[in-house]
Design an enzyme around this catalytic site. Structure first.
Site, PDB file in Angstrom:
ATOM      1  N   LEU A 100       0.808  -1.093  -0.212  1.00 35.45           N
ATOM      2  CA  LEU A 100       0.015   0.023  -0.131  1.00 35.45           C
ATOM      3  C   LEU A 100       0.617   1.248   0.287  1.00 35.45           C
ATOM      4  CD1 LEU A 100      -2.832   0.861   0.042  1.00 35.45           C
ATOM      5  CD2 LEU A 100      -2.685   0.708   2.271  1.00 35.45           C
ATOM      6  N   ASP A 159      10.685   3.695  13.899  1.00 36.23           N
ATOM      7  CA  ASP A 159      10.426   2.240  14.617  1.00 36.23           C
ATOM      8  C   ASP A 159       8.757   2.980  15.183  1.00 36.23           C
ATOM      9  OD1 ASP A 159       8.988   0.402  15.603  1.00 36.23           O
ATOM     10  OD2 ASP A 159      11.079   0.277  17.162  1.00 36.23           O
ATOM     11  N   THR A 170      -8.520  -5.414   8.319  1.00 37.54           N
ATOM     12  CA  THR A 170      -8.111  -6.511   7.787  1.00 37.54           C
ATOM     13  C   THR A 170      -9.859  -7.262   7.874  1.00 37.54           C
ATOM     14  OG1 THR A 170      -7.722  -8.481   7.033  1.00 37.54           O
ATOM     15  CG2 THR A 170      -7.252  -7.881   9.842  1.00 37.54           C
ATOM     16  N   TYR A 213      -2.472 -13.119  14.639  1.00 34.18           N
ATOM     17  CA  TYR A 213      -3.676 -12.053  13.818  1.00 34.18           C
ATOM     18  C   TYR A 213      -4.514 -11.146  13.707  1.00 34.18           C
ATOM     19  CZ  TYR A 213      -3.966  -9.469   9.156  1.00 34.18           C
ATOM     20  OH  TYR A 213      -3.889  -8.381   8.336  1.00 34.18           O
TER      21      TYR A 213
END
Length: 292
Positions: free
Chosen positions: A12, A37, A102, A126
């Site tokens: 993306l 980070d 997601t 996940y």
């Protein structure tokens, strides 16, 4: 307006880079490991202040679905703790934030496309860590938007399309799951949607709002693979197999098609059919060589 793209080397993020020249009202700042980070809040805050960042699109994520079953600590760090940091910075510095999630936050028991109001119930580590990240955005006081997507692919990075093209060239036949249904999504279409929303969100109250974006239509992984071989002109027989015949460490939702009515209504976004976008992607892969 300066916009930070985190995870900018992924699918993306790379597609946003490719489209950036079309959005001259933004100045983009790209970051990924090891330069920044986002799991370290102090470093993130310092970076945002020093670079005068006014908006963030978070493309960073731990996406190894099966590996996450044994690597839950890292998945939690990237998918939840980093999002907590981004939300805190967005609140404190009064930034816009778009965070990507997601379809795997759903358990796949529905038989109609999932709307934003339908209950979530992730099946694996996940999905659970991505849900934890979602909650950081939903309950934040920042000007933030959460976008769920599905089955992402691109000309960049590792993904199902490039894997199928490679395996199809190496083998005479492949078995592909036929009883998991969702929607393949071209990362370039999602990138364009993110940039359009970023351009229009000033006119809307977007605090903690949830949206769904995938390409239009639905397909099984088998349908997806068959289309890849046909469009890629690869002579490989694709055979349908059931999930029970191909066990994986993490369970997948059997149905995860997303309802896109809300994002189309609020932002006037036109969404292409998945087959048309796949054709566009494969046409590029045919003419230009991109490393996996």
């Amino acid at each position: 307006m300066k916009v930070l793209i985190t995870g900018s080397n992924g699918q993306l993020g790379s597609e946003i880079k490719a489209l950036a020249s079309e959005y001259t009202n933004f100045e983009f700042v790209y970051s990924d490991l090891p330069e920044l980070d986002i799991c370290k809040k102090n470093l993130l805050t310092q970076f945002v202040i020093e670079n005068n960042i006014k908006g963030i699109v978070n493309c960073a994520a731990y996406t190894a679905v099966d590996k996450a079953e044994k690597d839950g600590v890292l998945a939690e760090l990237v998918n939840a703790k980093a999002v907590e940091n981004l939300v805190a910075v967005a609140e404190n510095q009064h930034l816009k934030l778009i965070h990507i999630s997601t379809d795997y936050v759903f358990d796949g028991t529905s038989h109609i496309p999932y709307s934003e109001k339908m209950p979530v119930s992730p099946l694996g580590v996940y999905g659970k860590t991505k849900r934890a990240g979602e909650l950081q955005v939903i309950y934040s006081a920042s000007n933030s938007i959460l976008i769920r997507t599905s089955w992402l692919y691109s000309i960049y990075g590792n993904n199902f399309v490039k894997t199928m093209l490679r395996l199809g060239a190496e083998r005479e036949s492949l078995g592909v799951i036929c009883d998991q249904v969702g929607t393949p999504t071209y990362a370039r279409d999602l990138a364009q949607a993110c940039l359009e929303i970023l351009s229009k969100s000033e006119r809307l109250d977007t605090q903690g709002k949830v949206y769904h974006f995938s390409n239009e239509g639905a397909a099984s992984w088998y349908d997806f693979a068959k289309s890849i071989m046909i469009m890629g002109e690869v002579d490989c027989q694709v055979n349908p197999i059931e999930s029970k015949d191909y066990p994986t460490p993490a369970a997948r939702p059997h149905y995860s098609v997303l309802n896109k009515s809300k994002i189309k209504a609020d932002f006037g976004i036109q969404i292409p059919y998945w087959g048309d976008s796949l054709c566009d992607c494969i046409d590029i892969l045919k003419t230009e060589k991109f490393e996996e």
